[in-house]
Design a protein around this motif. Structure first.
Motif, PDB file in Angstrom:
ATOM      1  N   LEU A  86      -8.214   7.344  -0.477  1.00 20.78           N
ATOM      2  CA  LEU A  86      -7.920   5.927  -0.234  1.00 20.78           C
ATOM      3  C   LEU A  86      -6.595   5.560  -0.886  1.00 20.78           C
ATOM      4  O   LEU A  86      -6.306   5.986  -2.009  1.00 20.78           O
TER       5      LEU A  86
ATOM      6  N   SER B  84      -5.827   2.321   9.165  1.00 25.21           N
ATOM      7  CA  SER B  84      -5.474   1.158   8.338  1.00 25.21           C
ATOM      8  C   SER B  84      -6.557   0.108   8.487  1.00 25.21           C
ATOM      9  O   SER B  84      -6.926  -0.266   9.600  1.00 25.21           O
TER      10      SER B  84
ATOM     11  N   GLN C 152     -14.852   4.369   6.160  1.00 21.27           N
ATOM     12  CA  GLN C 152     -14.405   2.963   6.088  1.00 21.27           C
ATOM     13  C   GLN C 152     -15.576   2.013   6.227  1.00 21.27           C
ATOM     14  O   GLN C 152     -15.675   1.028   5.493  1.00 21.27           O
TER      15      GLN C 152
ATOM     16  N   TYR D  16      -7.083   4.659   4.820  1.00 23.54           N
ATOM     17  CA  TYR D  16      -7.991   5.795   4.734  1.00 23.54           C
ATOM     18  C   TYR D  16      -7.271   6.998   5.357  1.00 23.54           C
ATOM     19  O   TYR D  16      -6.901   6.964   6.537  1.00 23.54           O
TER      20      TYR D  16
ATOM     21  N   THR E 203      -6.897  -3.257  -7.477  1.00 23.20           N
ATOM     22  CA  THR E 203      -7.068  -1.807  -7.600  1.00 23.20           C
ATOM     23  C   THR E 203      -5.952  -1.258  -8.482  1.00 23.20           C
ATOM     24  O   THR E 203      -5.108  -1.983  -8.992  1.00 23.20           O
TER      25      THR E 203
ATOM     26  N   TRP F 125      -6.421  -1.484   2.819  1.00 25.52           N
ATOM     27  CA  TRP F 125      -6.480  -0.120   2.308  1.00 25.52           C
ATOM     28  C   TRP F 125      -6.235   0.865   3.431  1.00 25.52           C
ATOM     29  O   TRP F 125      -6.585   0.622   4.589  1.00 25.52           O
TER      30      TRP F 125
ATOM     31  N   ASN G 213      -8.997  -5.199   4.091  1.00 25.21           N
ATOM     32  CA  ASN G 213      -8.364  -5.369   2.781  1.00 25.21           C
ATOM     33  C   ASN G 213      -7.030  -4.627   2.665  1.00 25.21           C
ATOM     34  O   ASN G 213      -6.462  -4.548   1.585  1.00 25.21           O
TER      35      ASN G 213
ATOM     36  N   ASN H 198      -4.085   2.052  -1.649  1.00 22.70           N
ATOM     37  CA  ASN H 198      -4.042   0.595  -1.579  1.00 22.70           C
ATOM     38  C   ASN H 198      -2.720   0.128  -0.968  1.00 22.70           C
ATOM     39  O   ASN H 198      -1.903   0.931  -0.520  1.00 22.70           O
ATOM     40  N   ARG H 199      -2.505  -1.196  -0.966  1.00 20.34           N
ATOM     41  CA  ARG H 199      -1.320  -1.766  -0.331  1.00 20.34           C
ATOM     42  C   ARG H 199      -0.023  -1.293  -0.987  1.00 20.34           C
ATOM     43  O   ARG H 199       1.048  -1.292  -0.365  1.00 20.34           O
TER      44      ARG H 199
ATOM     45  N   ASP I 285      -2.925   5.940  -4.684  1.00 22.01           N
ATOM     46  CA  ASP I 285      -4.265   6.511  -4.499  1.00 22.01           C
ATOM     47  C   ASP I 285      -5.074   6.205  -5.771  1.00 22.01           C
ATOM     48  O   ASP I 285      -5.085   6.984  -6.720  1.00 22.01           O
TER      49      ASP I 285
END
Length: 771
Positions: A220, A274, A51, A282, A151, A280, A278, A222-223, A227
């Motif tokens: 990774l 978390s 991260q 992990y 993303t 994201w 941003n 995203n919101r 992946d």
């Protein structure tokens, strides 16, 4: 075999078996747990490092992009209709975009002017409306934030194809990317003028993820739970893990953690973090089977080692038991002559115990005598003295027993009382405990040679003092100094308001009863003089003469305190001081008709405070905040409500608004000074002199608004100027240092290396090589 020897041997074997077995089991479970904990910690550290690596790259790119957008070149270009004829300016804009490449993963960058309809990238310039990805890029202007990341499956095939044709490079047009979008200007309110779009290849970002197979796979999300770095079918399995992680976060509200889960028939240990930066997620997943594989090896090793230890301990117990029994046998033979009941008992140790018990029974009884409570007797003795139950001869006789002083020239009594528990952290039921604490403080402050035992009497802490002085002024000063010290220490340790009454000096100890009454009489002056006073009994009459002057002096002081609280916008302090102000008027018995005369000065001070801050009294305070309206009020409650609602609340709101707008204006002025005078001697003190503010205040405001220290911002800006000169001029490093107002070239090189991570010469060589 003797009975005790048999017991000792059996107990030794049991004592050896229990620890060895227990240690073996505990060692196994601890080792197994440690392995799992280490894997958890290792995975969490991997995620944290991953991260930090990813966010460091993203933040560096954001900061570099922000510097580029805030440059005069970009700010001026946003207001121009550029065409292919403006080659020089387009080249500079493109070069600035090229300088955004903080690492090799930047695929492309676009500077888009939405209003003027043009676009500049690393290598092309064209009308934005003719660009193939025009619709998607234009939609970014509708997003609420000034900076955001996009993303997912971002594959700009057509734009990538155009870029490939323009640059004659064989770039893979289907590579997935992540986009960072800045709205221009920053911050943006309403429709932006333009956009800065920077693309990072997913493959480059994926290289930043940890690849340690022993600690599991890191990916990774995203919101949206996607992946975006996964390839092929990996995304589907990762999506299942993400669903479990999302459910875990909702249930526990944790931002990071570890849990076991069954995914597609395989037991996994899932670690997640978390990112507040941003959003994201992990995630790392490792097989539980791999984690527990080493635990089974530890189990076998522990079993073998514990078995060997058990055999050795058993042999040692057999040998040791025989050695330990030999002194017991000799002691048993030695005590045979002591007659006790049940002489034929076969347990040797029980027989020895009974014999020794007979010998020491008398000593045990003597050790159980009650120890007298000497300190309580001393306190009881002083209570009898202040109750008038002791004569001079009784006191002289008994004081020797308690070690009290026998000689003095004059005596005095101090009585300490708590003024009020309002506006403190204490409640009424704490009063007895607080008086006890004050009694202990007095006992620590005053030496034993200057006092008798301090006591608590009714609601007072009372101390009988002795002095070697005879002169009245010296006695009065000595007692006052002690009282002042007590008051200060009570305030320091308890934050408690207290008042202290001091009696007249006397000689006979039995006069302490009258002296205590004088202290209580002196403390009654708090009704007129206020709280936290130290007063001598002989000063009561003088205090009455000064009462009227004291009232107006006290009110004037509270008016000044109230004005300072209003300037600071501190609502709680304003309410507290105003309540004291009203209480002072009421407690002094001032007639109601005199209220307006006393409060007119406070109203005038409030009006003047509004005008000092650049506001209009009518505009800030409203129509009801007038002298005429105030004079119509007939009750104390209505006056209090009028002050708080019509004067204090509006001016506090106005003061806070003025402070917030002033912060941003000051920060902008300081940035402007840096941009205009970067080649001169510019410092925080110089800015303070120009802007007429204190340097500490300017430093705090700049840090709050810009999120960076003034000196760091100045150094960053100068180094950006230095990079431009290194790229576009042939000036020597010493000349550049001198132009940037560095008298020492070494200091300039050290600063450049710290910020750019290379020397000026290395930077110029690398730039020329890239060209």
């Amino acid at each position: 075999m003797p009975k005790f020897l048999l017991r000792l041997l059996g107990f030794s074997f049991i004592l050896a078996a229990i620890p060895v077995i227990s240690i073996g089991l505990i060692s196994y479970y601890i080792a197994s747990g440690d392995i799992e904990e280490k894997v958890k910690e290792g995975n969490m550290q991997v995620l944290l490092q991953t991260q930090m690596r990813v966010e460091q790259v993203l933040k560096t790119l954001e900061f570099t992009s922000l510097q580029y957008l805030n440059s005069p070149l970009v700010m001026e270009s946003m207001n121009k209709d550029l065409s292919v004829d403006d080659f020089s300016e387009i080249r500079d804009l493109s070069k600035g975009l090229y300088n955004l490449q903080t690492f090799t993963g930047i695929r492309e960058a676009y500077l888009v002017n939405l209003q003027k309809d043009w676009l500049v990238s690393f290598s092309i310039f064209r009308q934005f409306s003719t660009f193939t990805d025009h619709a998607r890029m234009a939609s970014y202007a509708q997003y609420p934030n000034s900076l955001f990341w996009m993303t997912g499956n971002l594959v700009n095939n057509e734009a990538q194809t155009n870029l490939t044709e323009a640059t004659s490079e064989g770039t893979n047009s289907s590579s997935k990317v992540i986009r960072m979008i800045y709205k221009i200007p920053i911050p943006t309110k309403g429709q932006p003028k333009g956009l800065l779009i920077v693309e990072i290849a997913n493959s480059e970002l994926k290289e930043l993820l940890s690849s340690n197979a022993k600690l599991g796979e890191v990916f990774l999300v995203n919101r949206d739970g996607y992946d975006f770095l996964a390839e092929g079918n990996t995304s589907d399995s990762n999506r299942a893990i993400h669903a479990l992680v999302a459910e875990r976060i909702i249930q526990t509200q944790e931002e990071s953690g570890f849990f076991n889960a069954d995914v597609n028939g395989e037991a996994l240990g899932v670690t997640f973090r978390s990112s507040p930066y941003n959003g994201w997620l992990y995630v790392s997943a490792v097989s539980i089977k791999e984690i527990t594989q080493q635990s089974r090896k530890i189990a076998w090793i522990t079993f073998i080692v514990c078995s060997i230890i058990f055999v050795l301990v058993a042999l040692f117990a057999l040998y040791g038991s025989r050695r330990m029994y030999s002194p017991i046998k000799r002691l048993f033979e030695f005590t045979k002559g002591i007659e006790v009941e049940d002489q034929d008992n076969k347990d040797e140790l029980v027989s020895i115990e009974k014999r020794f018990s007979t010998l020491f029974s008398t000593e045990r009884r003597l050790q159980q005598q009650v120890i007298g409570q000497f300190s309580q007797l001393k306190e009881f003795f002083m209570l009898k003295l202040f109750a008038g139950q002791l004569s001079d001869s009784d006191f002289a006789y008994r004081s020797q027993t308690f070690g009290y002083p026998a000689h003095w020239k004059r005596l005095g009594v101090l009585a300490v009382q708590i003024d009020s528990l309002q506006e403190t952290r204490y409640r009424e039921h704490d009063k007895d405990l607080l008086l006890f604490a004050i009694n202990n403080i007095v006992g620590e402050i005053i030496s034993r040679e200057e006092r008798f035992s301090p006591i608590l009497l009714d609601q007072s802490q009372v101390t009988l003092l002795l002095s070697s002085h005879e002169h009245e002024a010296q006695l009065k000063q000595q007692f006052y100094d002690i009282a002042e010290q007590i008051k200060a220490k009570v305030h320091e340790f308890l934050q408690l308001p207290v008042s202290i009454g001091i009696s007249r000096p006397f000689e006979r100890v039995t006069q302490s009863v009258l002296a205590y009454g004088e202290c209580l009489e002196a403390l009654k002056c708090r009704m007129s003089l206020g709280q936290e006073i130290i007063i001598h009994y002989e000063d009561i009459d003088a205090g009455k003469k000064m009462m009227e002057v004291t009232v107006y002096t006290q009110l004037k002081l509270m008016e000044d305190q109230l004005g300072n609280a209003l300037k600071a916008g501190d609502q709680s302090a304003v309410d507290m001081i105003f309540d004291k102000y009203i209480a002072a008027i009421v407690e002094k018995g001032i007639h109601f008709n005199e209220y307006p005369v006393l409060m007119m000065q406070l109203i005038a001070k409030v009006f003047h405070l509004v005008q000092e801050q650049g506001g209009s009294v009518k505009h800030v305070l409203g129509k009801k905040a007038t002298i005429e309206h105030f004079l119509k009020l007939t009750t104390l409650e209505s006056i209090i409500k009028w002050f708080k609602a019509e004067l204090f609340e509006p001016i506090i709101s106005f003061s806070n608004q003025q402070a917030e707008s002033q912060y941003m204006n000051i920060a902008n002025q300081m940035i402007k000074l840096v941009h205009e005078r970067y080649d001169q001697e510019i410092s925080l003190e110089a800015c303070a002199s120009i802007l007429n503010f204190h340097p500490v205040y300017l430093s705090r405001v700049f840090k709050k608004e810009m999120k960076v220290n003034f000196s760091e911002y100045l150094a960053e800006y100068r180094m950006n100027i230095a990079k431009t000169w290194l790229e576009n001029t042939s000036w020597k490093v010493s000349e550049i240092a001198e132009r940037l107002n560095y008298t020492n070239t070494t200091a300039f090189i050290r600063t450049f290396r710290k910020i750019v991570d290379m020397t000026p010469g290395q930077y110029r060589d690398q730039y020329n090589k890239d060209l």
